[in-house]
Design an enzyme around this catalytic site. Structure first.
Site, short mmCIF file in Angstrom:
data_model
loop_
_atom_site.label_atom_id
_atom_site.label_comp_id
_atom_site.label_asym_id
_atom_site.label_seq_id
_atom_site.Cartn_x
_atom_site.Cartn_y
_atom_site.Cartn_z
N ASP A 60 0.82 -1.20 0.00
CA ASP A 60 0.00 0.00 0.00
C ASP A 60 0.87 1.25 0.00
OD1 ASP A 60 -2.39 -1.43 0.08
OD2 ASP A 60 -2.35 -1.55 2.27
N THR A 61 0.22 2.38 -0.12
CA THR A 61 0.90 3.67 -0.06
C THR A 61 1.70 3.78 1.23
OG1 THR A 61 -0.84 4.68 -1.38
CG2 THR A 61 0.53 6.17 -0.06
#
Length: 117
Positions: A60-61
């Site tokens: 994920d980010t």
């Protein structure tokens, strides 16, 4: 006749703070994925066909990775030998600067190897 293609297994790491994750994002997005930068750096190897990274996992980010893996295919011009794995590592790292992404190692793999499975 097309020149032969060499498949490589590549291990890489990154500080993910400034990326949308490891996977490629559309280039019109405000934050790109690590894959965008890896593929951009790989084009400096001057392949016959564009190089795509097939990454083994997703993040994920903002997530960091100490060791992620991918495979890629490099097709060189007719008569040119395959790059040794060390050249893949050196060239990618050179063209990734100043991004906090580094390839750790690279080796030939069989054409049947798929890092996504």
């Amino acid at each position: 006749m097309n020149p032969p293609t060499s498949r490589y297994l590549v291990f890489f790491q990154y500080f993910g703070t400034k990326y949308s994750g490891v996977m490629e994002t559309l280039t019109d997005q405000p934050v790109l994925g690590v894959q965008n930068y890896l593929e951009r750096a790989a084009q400096n190897l001057r392949p016959v066909a564009p190089i795509k990274f097939y990454i083994s996992s997703r993040t994920d980010t903002g997530v960091h990775a100490l060791c992620n893996s991918a495979h890629l295919n490099v097709q060189r011009a007719a008569g040119k030998p395959p790059f040794p794995g060390s050249v893949i590592v050196s060239a990618l790292n050179y063209h990734l600067k100043p991004e906090p992404i580094r390839t750790i190692s690279s080796a030939f793999s069989t054409a049947a190897f798929d890092s996504t499975r």
